[in-house]
Structure formats: C-alpha cells, structure tokens
Scaffold this motif. Structure first.
Motif, PDB file in Angstrom:
ATOM      1  N   ARG B  43      22.951  45.131  -0.132  1.00  0.00           N
ATOM      2  CA  ARG B  43      24.266  45.291   0.507  1.00  0.00           C
ATOM      3  C   ARG B  43      24.591  44.125   1.448  1.00  0.00           C
ATOM      4  N   GLU B  48      26.916  39.403  -0.663  1.00  0.00           N
ATOM      5  CA  GLU B  48      27.656  38.239  -0.156  1.00  0.00           C
ATOM      6  C   GLU B  48      27.763  37.177  -1.262  1.00  0.00           C
ATOM      7  N   LYS B  52      30.959  36.677  -3.574  1.00  0.00           N
ATOM      8  CA  LYS B  52      31.298  35.300  -3.186  1.00  0.00           C
ATOM      9  C   LYS B  52      31.877  35.172  -1.768  1.00  0.00           C
ATOM     10  N   THR B  53      31.704  36.204  -0.952  1.00  0.00           N
ATOM     11  CA  THR B  53      32.158  36.093   0.436  1.00  0.00           C
ATOM     12  C   THR B  53      31.289  35.093   1.206  1.00  0.00           C
ATOM     13  N   THR B  55      30.970  32.127   0.478  1.00  0.00           N
ATOM     14  CA  THR B  55      31.700  30.854   0.579  1.00  0.00           C
ATOM     15  C   THR B  55      32.528  30.817   1.867  1.00  0.00           C
ATOM     16  N   ILE B  56      32.888  32.003   2.352  1.00  0.00           N
ATOM     17  CA  ILE B  56      33.606  32.050   3.632  1.00  0.00           C
ATOM     18  C   ILE B  56      32.603  31.872   4.772  1.00  0.00           C
ATOM     19  N   LEU B  57      31.487  32.594   4.656  1.00  0.00           N
ATOM     20  CA  LEU B  57      30.453  32.500   5.711  1.00  0.00           C
ATOM     21  C   LEU B  57      30.021  31.056   5.938  1.00  0.00           C
TER      22      LEU B  57
END
Lengths: 308, 193
Positions: B43, B48, B52-53, B55-57
C-alpha cells in the motif's frame, strides 16, 4: 544569474543527452536550449523522445550520457531547483482516494508553501472550485488534467514543465489554459517548456520551438525565425483574373497559380505585396485583397520531419 | 489471534507450560504481522510505483532518500506498534482465559512474564528483519507479487528459526537487511523507467 555572476540567458541547457532502453536509443545526443522567461514548445511525433527529454530535465530518469543545466546549476535539477519548478509529466497522477483539494494540500505541504488562499486561487484558475471537495477517482480526464495544471502552478514556479497539458481539454478549457500560461509567462516571467501534439496551439503559445524526431532534436528555432523563413506565397483577389495573368506575364512573373475562387497565388517572392498591389492597381484591376501567406507551424513541422 | 491462542491452549500436549504457549503464540503473531507488513509495504511503497504517484514524490524538493526512509520507518513503526498491542492483548487473554480452557499452566509468575518479554522481543526483531527484506524487494522489483512471495518466504524462514530455537540468527539477517534496504533505496527507489 549564473553562479559566476554573468547574466543567465538560458533557464535549461541540455548537452549531448543520450538515453537508451534495452537496445533502443530514446534520446540521441540531444542539445536543448530554453531561454529564460520564454515559452519553449517541444513538438514531435509519438515516440520522438519528448517525454523522456522532459523527464531527464526533471531528473526523473538518469541519462546515459550528457548533462542538463537548470537555473545555471551544472548539476541539473537538484533540491533548490525543484523548489522553483512546477511540472506535469506524462499523465496527471494523483492519490485517487483524496479529494482535489487534499491532493493540492499534500503537494503544498511537501513543497513547504501551504497557503489556503493560494490553493483556492489555483483551483479557481482551472475552474475546479466547485469540484475541489470531490474525490479525484471521480474526476474526468479533463478535470484531472486541470488539477494537475493547478498543482504545477501552485508554487508560482520560475520554470514550468508541461508534458501534453492540453490533451484531454475541451476547446474552452484549451483557451483558458492558453491564457493562463501566457499570463504566467508575461506577469511572473515564468519560463515554460511545453510539449504538445496540438501544433496550432503551439503556434499561438510558443516563442521558441524544438522539433524532435527519432530521439534527436533536429531543429531549434524561435517562432519569429520560423515565420520569417517560411513566407510561402502572396495571395491576391482581383476582379479580372485573365488580365491579372497578362500583367504578371508581361513582368516576367511565371511562378503563379490561378484558383477557382478568383484568387491568384504568386510564388515569386522577389517582390513584396506592395509591389504587386501597385502593379494590379496601375493596370486598372480592382484589387479586393492581397496578403502574404506564411507557412503554419504545422506545415513547417511536416516539412521538417518529412511526414505528410 | 484469539482463536489461535485458544486452539494452542486447548491442546494440552502442545502447551504443557506458559513458556511453550508463549512461544506458539508469538510465532503466530510474527506470521500474522509478516503478512500485515507485506500488505502495508504494497500500500505505502509499491502502489506509489504502480499508480505512478512516485513521479510526483520525486519532484518534491525533499531528499529522495529521506522520503523513502520515512516510508520504511512508517511501515516498521506501524507494524511494531500494532504487534505490541496484539502481543499484550494475547498475553492478557492467555493469563485470564487460561484457567477456563482445560489448561494445566498453573499461576502466571514473574519468570513467565520474563519469558514472554524475551520471546516477544525476538518476534519483533524477526518481524523487523524480514519486513526490511520485503521492503528491499519492493524497492527493487516494485510489484505486489514479489512482496507477497517474499513475505511467504519470510514466514517459512521465521518458523524454522523459532522452532529450532535459533532466533539469534535474526540479528545477522537484521544487519544484512538494514544494509540491503539502504542500498535498495539509494539505487532503486528513484528508478522509475
């Protein structure tokens, strides 16, 4: 300013950038120069390497060769540079279980710039105020795209990197985003690198153009240069086409074409429009319209990449 | 968990004394929390990458190593906290319900408590060690399947270590997994191509 103290001309400079996946070269010795305070349009067919290049600039992928200089920092996109940069790379990714507002909140906290007023402001700018309380999972693609733009501009970045930002937007949304980007560029001096397939939009937006094909940046020019180099033809509308043809032939001008709608296209550009206007008027022709038609960015693009 | 304790405690041959019962309970708790931490890793870390979140991190002006290390600490912290609560509740349940379950465990004394403390300590070390291993796998492979397989393998190894009373080996494994996690964060966490 460069660390040395000289005036910084470029916000982003990439030299000899190379990247391969397995045996496929995705970036092949790419040199890119993004002038500071400009809007730089990156165009190219699918698979040309635009997204990979933007990821390299954002330091999201490691290059095999070459280097990127951002804000004059030869080490590329570091912590300090990231603090001055907004981005939308590939698709608009979010935490789907959170609302639009919560996603922006997370972003603002990570970027160390929490300001409720600013959050409301950017949501308003992308027309998402009403939907800010809804979970992102329920957003349409266009709404996600607008929220991603809101996130990218949240910190009022000095550099904005946008990968296909207007893809899923409706015409009204495209117009609003275009105005927003231009406003950011004019009012805040934001340097914008924008990749898009919508060439007509790039024609409107970009001051500089980079054309990519097969992993190479094959052309890098200002829009002014493109327009100057690509005057294509003079189009005139007169009352008597046969007489106009005689006038042109008498002056030795043979490179012209008659169209069915009463227009005459002159491809001999050794003379300008005023010369032809004077010529037709002196020959007692009624001149309804005369104009120099420049190639559109689309025509220039296809000519450059060799497509149809 | 209560069912496990009751089952163990009901089988008188299996739990002739508190030491035996405590060992079995802690083994069960360790197994449960190895699965739990695997799910948490999926999770908190793997998703992530899948969604693909990440890429924001990675575009935040925060040290990428610290960002991922924070995730590691969160998973470990949550696992240890909940594991401790489970351990305590199980102990209370064993002591309170024991006399009513055909047990011949006698009175729960200070020595039994010390035994629980030691056994539970080993359980925590084993869980942390193999959770770190699973996290290394998560950073390297970035798939939920690989994390699930590593959790299952961890359960088998942990059962061998507990049943053979060689939990001390977990200290060696622990050191290896700390180094491995550090390397995997540094080398693989920001590799998203």
């Amino acid at each position: 300013m460069f660390p040395g103290g000289g005036k910084m001309e470029y916000c982003v400079v990439g030299r000899g950038l190379c990247k391969s996946y397995a045996s496929k070269k995705v970036l092949d010795n790419v040199d890119i120069h993004v002038p500071i305070n400009h809007i730089y349009g990156l165009i190219g067919p699918n698979g040309a390497g635009k997204s990979t290049l933007l990821k390299c600039i954002m330091n999201l992928i490691r290059v095999d060769g070459g280097n990127v200089q951002v804000f004059g920092n030869p080490a590329g996109m570091g912590k300090h540079e990231l603090n001055r940069t907004g981005s939308l790379i590939e698709s608009p990714y979010f935490y789907d279980d959170l609302t639009g507002m919560e996603n922006l909140l997370v972003h603002s906290r990570y970027m160390g710039c929490y300001d409720k007023k600013r959050l409301d402001e950017v949501l308003d700018e992308v027309d998402l105020t009403k939907d800010a309380g809804k979970k992102v999972a329920g957003y349409s693609m266009g709404m996600r795209q607008r929220l991603a733009i809101a996130r990218a501009i949240l910190i009022k970045p000095e550099l904005l990197i946008l990968d296909e930002p207007i893809n899923a937007l409706d015409p009204e949304g495209i117009r609003k985003m275009r105005e927003l980007f231009i406003r950011l560029n004019v009012e805040l001096g934001t340097t914008i690198i924008i990749s898009s397939h919508i060439l007509s939009e790039m024609d409107f937006l970009a001051g500089d153009i980079g054309i990519m094909r097969d992993g190479r940046l094959i052309k890098e020019k200002t829009m002014k240069e493109i327009h100057q180099e690509n005057k294509e033809k003079i189009v005139a509308k007169v009352d008597d086409l046969s007489k106009a043809v005689v006038v042109l032939e008498e002056r030795g001008i043979k490179n012209y074409k008659i169209l069915d709608d009463g227009q005459i296209q002159i491809f001999d550009l050794t003379h300008d429009t005023s010369y032809y206007a004077e010529l037709f008027v002196q020959s007692r022709l009624k001149l309804y319209q005369i104009d120099i038609v420049k190639k559109t960015l689309e025509e220039y693009f296809f000519e450059t990449v060799g497509g149809n | 968990m209560f069912a496990t304790i009751s089952l163990f405690a009901s089988a008188q041959e299996s739990a002739a004394g508190y030491a035996e019962a405590i060992k079995m309970i802690n083994a069960a708790i360790t197994d449960c929390y190895l699965i739990f931490s695997g799910m948490l890793i999926t999770r908190v870390i793997v998703e992530e990458y899948l969604k693909k979140t990440v890429t924001i991190l990675l575009t935040y002006s925060v040290s990428r190593y610290r960002l991922m290390a924070a995730k590691v600490l969160f998973v470990l912290g949550m696992t240890i906290c909940l594991m401790s609560v489970t351990g305590l509740v199980s102990l209370v349940y064993l002591v309170a319900a024991g006399p009513y379950m055909k047990l011949s465990l006698g009175v729960f004394g200070e020595a039994d408590f010390m035994c629980w403390l030691v056994q539970f300590g080993w359980s925590v070390i084993l869980t942390v060690t193999f959770t770190l291993m699973s996290m290394s796998v998560a950073f390297i492979k970035k798939t939920s399947q690989s994390v699930f397989v590593s959790s299952l393998l961890a359960i088998i190894i942990v059962q061998i270590l507990i049943s053979q009373d060689i939990q001390g080996f977990s200290l060696v494994f622990g050191l290896i997994s700390i180094v491995l996690t550090g390397i995997s964060i540094k080398k693989y966490a920001d590799k998203i191509e």
